[in-house]
Write a protein that holds these residues in place. Structure first.
Motif, PDB file in Angstrom:
ATOM      1  N   LEU B  60      47.724  61.214  34.378  1.00  0.00           N
ATOM      2  CA  LEU B  60      47.153  60.015  33.965  1.00  0.00           C
ATOM      3  C   LEU B  60      46.440  59.503  35.262  1.00  0.00           C
ATOM      4  O   LEU B  60      47.310  58.885  36.146  1.00  0.00           O
ATOM      5  CB  LEU B  60      47.976  58.968  33.209  1.00  0.00           C
ATOM      6  CG  LEU B  60      47.430  57.635  33.091  1.00  0.00           C
ATOM      7  CD1 LEU B  60      46.141  57.994  31.988  1.00  0.00           C
ATOM      8  CD2 LEU B  60      48.308  56.530  32.578  1.00  0.00           C
ATOM      9  N   ILE B  61      45.388  59.583  35.459  1.00  0.00           N
ATOM     10  CA  ILE B  61      44.560  59.103  36.705  1.00  0.00           C
ATOM     11  C   ILE B  61      43.625  58.096  36.596  1.00  0.00           C
ATOM     12  O   ILE B  61      42.689  58.156  35.758  1.00  0.00           O
ATOM     13  CB  ILE B  61      43.926  60.205  37.390  1.00  0.00           C
ATOM     14  CG1 ILE B  61      45.060  61.432  37.701  1.00  0.00           C
ATOM     15  CG2 ILE B  61      43.354  60.014  38.991  1.00  0.00           C
ATOM     16  CD1 ILE B  61      44.291  62.984  37.947  1.00  0.00           C
ATOM     17  N   GLY B  99      49.379  59.901  56.182  1.00  0.00           N
ATOM     18  CA  GLY B  99      49.230  58.849  55.093  1.00  0.00           C
ATOM     19  C   GLY B  99      47.735  58.985  54.758  1.00  0.00           C
ATOM     20  O   GLY B  99      47.492  58.107  53.846  1.00  0.00           O
ATOM     21  N   ALA B 100      46.972  60.011  55.002  1.00  0.00           N
ATOM     22  CA  ALA B 100      45.717  60.035  54.476  1.00  0.00           C
ATOM     23  C   ALA B 100      45.602  60.296  53.108  1.00  0.00           C
ATOM     24  O   ALA B 100      44.651  60.008  52.649  1.00  0.00           O
ATOM     25  CB  ALA B 100      44.761  61.060  55.306  1.00  0.00           C
ATOM     26  N   CYS B 101      46.746  60.972  52.568  1.00  0.00           N
ATOM     27  CA  CYS B 101      46.839  61.491  51.189  1.00  0.00           C
ATOM     28  C   CYS B 101      47.534  60.383  50.281  1.00  0.00           C
ATOM     29  O   CYS B 101      47.815  60.573  48.976  1.00  0.00           O
ATOM     30  CB  CYS B 101      47.300  62.622  50.937  1.00  0.00           C
ATOM     31  SG  CYS B 101      49.114  62.547  51.352  1.00  0.00           S
ATOM     32  N   THR B 102      47.794  59.081  50.751  1.00  0.00           N
ATOM     33  CA  THR B 102      48.363  57.883  50.036  1.00  0.00           C
ATOM     34  C   THR B 102      47.708  57.686  48.751  1.00  0.00           C
ATOM     35  O   THR B 102      46.349  57.368  48.788  1.00  0.00           O
ATOM     36  CB  THR B 102      48.540  56.873  51.012  1.00  0.00           C
ATOM     37  OG1 THR B 102      49.133  57.052  52.129  1.00  0.00           O
ATOM     38  CG2 THR B 102      49.227  55.600  50.112  1.00  0.00           C
ATOM     39  N   VAL B 103      48.341  57.680  47.705  1.00  0.00           N
ATOM     40  CA  VAL B 103      48.009  57.381  46.361  1.00  0.00           C
ATOM     41  C   VAL B 103      48.878  56.596  45.850  1.00  0.00           C
ATOM     42  O   VAL B 103      50.237  56.309  46.266  1.00  0.00           O
ATOM     43  CB  VAL B 103      47.697  58.681  45.292  1.00  0.00           C
ATOM     44  CG1 VAL B 103      46.438  59.477  45.937  1.00  0.00           C
ATOM     45  CG2 VAL B 103      48.912  59.344  44.862  1.00  0.00           C
ATOM     46  N   ILE B 125      48.743  57.268  38.110  1.00  0.00           N
ATOM     47  CA  ILE B 125      48.315  57.840  39.310  1.00  0.00           C
ATOM     48  C   ILE B 125      46.998  57.010  39.755  1.00  0.00           C
ATOM     49  O   ILE B 125      45.997  56.889  38.793  1.00  0.00           O
ATOM     50  CB  ILE B 125      48.029  59.367  39.692  1.00  0.00           C
ATOM     51  CG1 ILE B 125      49.320  60.033  39.329  1.00  0.00           C
ATOM     52  CG2 ILE B 125      47.212  59.440  40.741  1.00  0.00           C
ATOM     53  CD1 ILE B 125      49.038  61.575  38.798  1.00  0.00           C
ATOM     54  N   THR B 126      47.051  56.300  40.884  1.00  0.00           N
ATOM     55  CA  THR B 126      45.832  55.574  41.096  1.00  0.00           C
ATOM     56  C   THR B 126      45.315  56.016  42.616  1.00  0.00           C
ATOM     57  O   THR B 126      46.132  56.103  43.629  1.00  0.00           O
ATOM     58  CB  THR B 126      46.066  54.064  41.296  1.00  0.00           C
ATOM     59  OG1 THR B 126      46.932  53.530  40.383  1.00  0.00           O
ATOM     60  CG2 THR B 126      44.658  53.213  41.531  1.00  0.00           C
ATOM     61  N   THR B 127      44.042  56.411  42.488  1.00  0.00           N
ATOM     62  CA  THR B 127      43.373  56.816  43.905  1.00  0.00           C
ATOM     63  C   THR B 127      42.525  55.631  44.129  1.00  0.00           C
ATOM     64  O   THR B 127      42.095  54.821  43.412  1.00  0.00           O
ATOM     65  CB  THR B 127      42.559  58.154  43.716  1.00  0.00           C
ATOM     66  OG1 THR B 127      41.575  57.907  42.665  1.00  0.00           O
ATOM     67  CG2 THR B 127      43.512  59.154  43.131  1.00  0.00           C
ATOM     68  N   VAL B 128      41.759  55.815  45.306  1.00  0.00           N
ATOM     69  CA  VAL B 128      40.620  54.789  45.816  1.00  0.00           C
ATOM     70  C   VAL B 128      39.642  54.693  44.702  1.00  0.00           C
ATOM     71  O   VAL B 128      39.253  53.405  44.258  1.00  0.00           O
ATOM     72  CB  VAL B 128      40.060  55.201  47.159  1.00  0.00           C
ATOM     73  CG1 VAL B 128      38.887  54.319  47.363  1.00  0.00           C
ATOM     74  CG2 VAL B 128      40.953  54.898  48.479  1.00  0.00           C
ATOM     75  N   GLU B 129      39.256  55.703  43.982  1.00  0.00           N
ATOM     76  CA  GLU B 129      38.189  55.653  42.980  1.00  0.00           C
ATOM     77  C   GLU B 129      38.772  54.832  42.097  1.00  0.00           C
ATOM     78  O   GLU B 129      37.829  53.927  41.315  1.00  0.00           O
ATOM     79  CB  GLU B 129      37.994  57.128  42.317  1.00  0.00           C
ATOM     80  CG  GLU B 129      37.247  58.212  43.260  1.00  0.00           C
ATOM     81  CD  GLU B 129      38.072  59.123  44.219  1.00  0.00           C
ATOM     82  OE1 GLU B 129      39.249  58.591  44.193  1.00  0.00           O
ATOM     83  OE2 GLU B 129      37.782  60.076  44.387  1.00  0.00           O
ATOM     84  N   ALA B 162      47.730  51.999  50.705  1.00  0.00           N
ATOM     85  CA  ALA B 162      48.869  51.502  51.300  1.00  0.00           C
ATOM     86  C   ALA B 162      48.783  49.904  51.194  1.00  0.00           C
ATOM     87  O   ALA B 162      49.588  49.373  50.766  1.00  0.00           O
ATOM     88  CB  ALA B 162      48.748  51.992  52.803  1.00  0.00           C
ATOM     89  N   VAL B 163      47.684  49.388  51.411  1.00  0.00           N
ATOM     90  CA  VAL B 163      47.375  47.903  51.286  1.00  0.00           C
ATOM     91  C   VAL B 163      47.429  47.379  50.079  1.00  0.00           C
ATOM     92  O   VAL B 163      48.184  46.464  49.811  1.00  0.00           O
ATOM     93  CB  VAL B 163      45.856  47.420  52.031  1.00  0.00           C
ATOM     94  CG1 VAL B 163      45.831  45.890  51.854  1.00  0.00           C
ATOM     95  CG2 VAL B 163      46.170  47.511  53.761  1.00  0.00           C
ATOM     96  N   GLU B 164      46.756  48.370  49.154  1.00  0.00           N
ATOM     97  CA  GLU B 164      46.933  47.926  47.606  1.00  0.00           C
ATOM     98  C   GLU B 164      48.099  47.814  47.409  1.00  0.00           C
ATOM     99  O   GLU B 164      48.565  47.008  46.419  1.00  0.00           O
ATOM    100  CB  GLU B 164      45.967  48.946  46.888  1.00  0.00           C
ATOM    101  CG  GLU B 164      45.845  48.772  45.344  1.00  0.00           C
ATOM    102  CD  GLU B 164      44.914  47.487  45.026  1.00  0.00           C
ATOM    103  OE1 GLU B 164      44.118  47.105  45.649  1.00  0.00           O
ATOM    104  OE2 GLU B 164      45.263  46.940  43.981  1.00  0.00           O
ATOM    105  N   GLY B 165      48.985  48.996  47.518  1.00  0.00           N
ATOM    106  CA  GLY B 165      50.317  49.040  47.087  1.00  0.00           C
ATOM    107  C   GLY B 165      51.059  47.910  47.439  1.00  0.00           C
ATOM    108  O   GLY B 165      52.028  47.170  46.856  1.00  0.00           O
ATOM    109  N   LEU B 166      50.874  47.459  48.887  1.00  0.00           N
ATOM    110  CA  LEU B 166      51.640  46.194  49.426  1.00  0.00           C
ATOM    111  C   LEU B 166      51.424  44.986  48.849  1.00  0.00           C
ATOM    112  O   LEU B 166      52.358  44.242  48.265  1.00  0.00           O
ATOM    113  CB  LEU B 166      51.252  46.287  50.779  1.00  0.00           C
ATOM    114  CG  LEU B 166      51.764  44.797  51.726  1.00  0.00           C
ATOM    115  CD1 LEU B 166      53.259  44.801  51.676  1.00  0.00           C
ATOM    116  CD2 LEU B 166      50.937  44.798  52.705  1.00  0.00           C
TER     117      LEU B 166
END
Lengths: 325, 211
Positions: B60-61, B99-103, B125-129, B162-166
């Protein structure tokens, strides 16, 4: 790309034990150390057994006797943020908060933090060193800035865990499941020094896995802390760390525990220094004396003698800080 | 960035936006189904997937389900980029250090390089998209643009996640909390002061409901 392996998703602890007993199986929990080791060819495996679907391993429960049972799959973030751990076992919460990076804390588990492989760059690199079954330790005559000052014996790694020293000051035990059933081992005796067996880091035998960490009820009035020094302020292993627990009565120390990280191949307990504190007022003088005693048996290598004043200063400061807390 | 800026047609002349083109080009042979029930079909199964064999998984992305065949050794990062075309997520070190692959996994930042795809079933799962609002940038992305929080941009998707998660955990972080929050993300260009400013700005934008 990670080398190929077969994958089994264990439905129960028994299933996991069966899974790793076949061939050279490895447990997958958070995976942050396992995948790194496989990619770096630190070891190989033909079977990865995932335990992440075993719900009972994720629980953090108070025990009937007033202690706490932490499932092996509890994440480092969960431990650092647990209200009950922060209140009753603050050194453990502090240690967990200092582990690696936020991402790795969200992913890594307490079981994995205790069972992780050492970070010696020769061991992790393409060196067939003593710990990997070779005939020598490359750190002795090599770049040993981050190696041990205590307990080196053929192999000079430092134990990489922050949570282990904190758990040891509270007298925690590991619950272990294996082909022969369950057993409990005090965390103080869980780690294997190189003098005893140089290719093993823990007492786990083939087919055994850690299922939980059990903490006894905290002693009334016990003060405890964990402090970590690293070469930058975030995301690094300890150059020096100290977990400390003190209890006083009428202003004098009645119980003391001092366990170091970044110092030795196993979490390093300083029994002599602890005993020297008993009966003393924990003031700057006794802190200084304790700190000096703490490092008296240090045996630095060519490049890591800086750790002696580092540990000395750290222990001195922490004894004072904790007594004033 | 205005939505117009992103609506330039690509030179293929088929009326696709650049983003639509990239997404469709990367989608390959996968099956996209509507977002819905997540549960694992084989929760209690101990079946072994042999090395080199592929097994069907559902991920689930960004709110959509994707079914695909994967090998046990494939990382979530590999599947996102190479199988599904979610190329915002970057490979840096491939060893859980940069950290470049952070999701986000269930809202929490994690390293996709250190997560096996077979282990990523049953989570969100959430990516930048997934931070986009259609063709518009989400607040953290906008704040990064406003504050010039990058130079080469390679670490940026990871920093943003990382900021979004924070901010999902701590909507009004102190500078200390922001520093902690992005401490698992390296920026070789050294844009850290701007990243921290952008994180503060993103918190304000989210609080005020600005999109």
């Amino acid at each position: 790309m990670t080398p190929g392996f077969s994958y089994r998703r264990a439905a129960s602890i028994k299933d996991a034990v069966t899974g790793i007993s076949e061939g050279n199986g490895r447990i997958l929990a958070g995976g942050t150390d396992l995948l790194g080791c496989l990619r770096d060819s630190v070891f190989t495996t033909n079977m990865v057994v995932s335990i992440t679907g075993i719900k009972e391993l994720k629980r953090i429960d108070e025990t009937p006797g007033g202690g706490l049972s932490i499932g092996a799959l509890a994440t480092i973030t969960e431990i650092s943020e647990s209200p009950v751990i922060r209140e009753r076992y603050p050194a453990l919460a502090q240690a967990a908060a200092e582990v690696a990076s936020p991402q790795l804390r969200n992913q890594g588990t307490i079981g994995g933090n205790l069972c992780q492989k050492p970070r010696c760059w020769y061991y992790r690199g393409e060196f067939h060193c003593l710990r990997k079954g070779g005939d020598r330790c490359y750190a002795v005559a090599g770049e040993n800035h981050y190696h041990c000052i205590f307990g080196g014996n053929g192999c000079y790694i430092v134990h990489p865990s922050d949570t282990a020293p904190a758990l040891i000051v509270y007298g925690a035990e590991a619950t272990i499941a294996g082909p022969a059933g369950m057993r409990k081992v005090s965390l103080e005796n869980f780690f294997v020094p190189p003098a005893k067996e140089v290719t093993k880091e823990t007492v786990l035998e083939a087919g055994e896995i850690v299922t939980a960490i059990v903490l006894p009820p905290p002693l009334a009035g016990l003060k405890s802390s964990y402090r970590k020094i690293r070469s930058r302020q975030s995301w690094d292993f300890a150059l020096a760390g100290v977990a400390l627990a003190l209890r006083t009565s009428n202003g004098r120390v009645t119980d003391a525990r001092i366990v170091l990280s970044g110092a030795a191949p196993v979490p390093w307990r300083l029994v002599d220094a602890e005993n020297a504190l008993i009966g003393k007022v924990p003031d700057p003088d006794s802190a200084k004396y304790t700190a000096a005693l703490s490092v008296k048996d240090a045996q630095p290598l060519k490049h890591n003698a800086y750790k002696i004043p580092l540990f000395k200063g750290l222990i001195e400061e922490e004894v004072v800080n904790i007594s004033q807390a | 960035m205005s939505s117009d800026a992103d609506k330039h047609e690509c030179s293929c002349g088929k009326g696709l936006t650049r983003r639509q083109f990239l997404t469709s080009a990367g989608a390959g042979a996968l099956i996209v189904t509507a977002s819905g029930h997540l549960g694992k079909d084989q929760e209690a199964s101990a079946a072994v997937i042999k090395s080199g064999e592929e097994t069907k998984i559902t991920l689930l992305i960004n709110g959509k389900q994707f079914q695909m065949l994967v090998e046990p050794r494939w990382s979530l990062l590999y599947v996102l980029r190479e199988e599904l075309g979610f190329t915002a997520t970057k490979e840096g070190c491939g060893r859980g250090e940069c950290g470049a692959c952070t999701v986000l996994i269930d809202g929490m930042p994690r390293y996709a390089c250190m997560t096996l795809a077979v282990e990523a079933e049953g989570v969100e799962i959430t990516t930048v998209e997934g931070l986009m609002k259609g063709e518009d940038l989400g607040p953290v992305q906008k704040a990064f643009v406003e504050h010039d929080a990058f130079q080469c941009g390679y670490c940026t998707p990871g920093q943003i996640m990382a900021v979004e998660g924070l901010l999902r955990k701590e909507p009004d972080p102190t500078v200390g909390q922001i520093r902690q929050g992005v401490s698992g993300n390296l920026c070789r260009c050294g844009a850290y002061p701007h990243i921290i400013d952008a994180a503060r700005r993103a918190a304000e934008m989210k609080k005020s409901g600005a999109l």
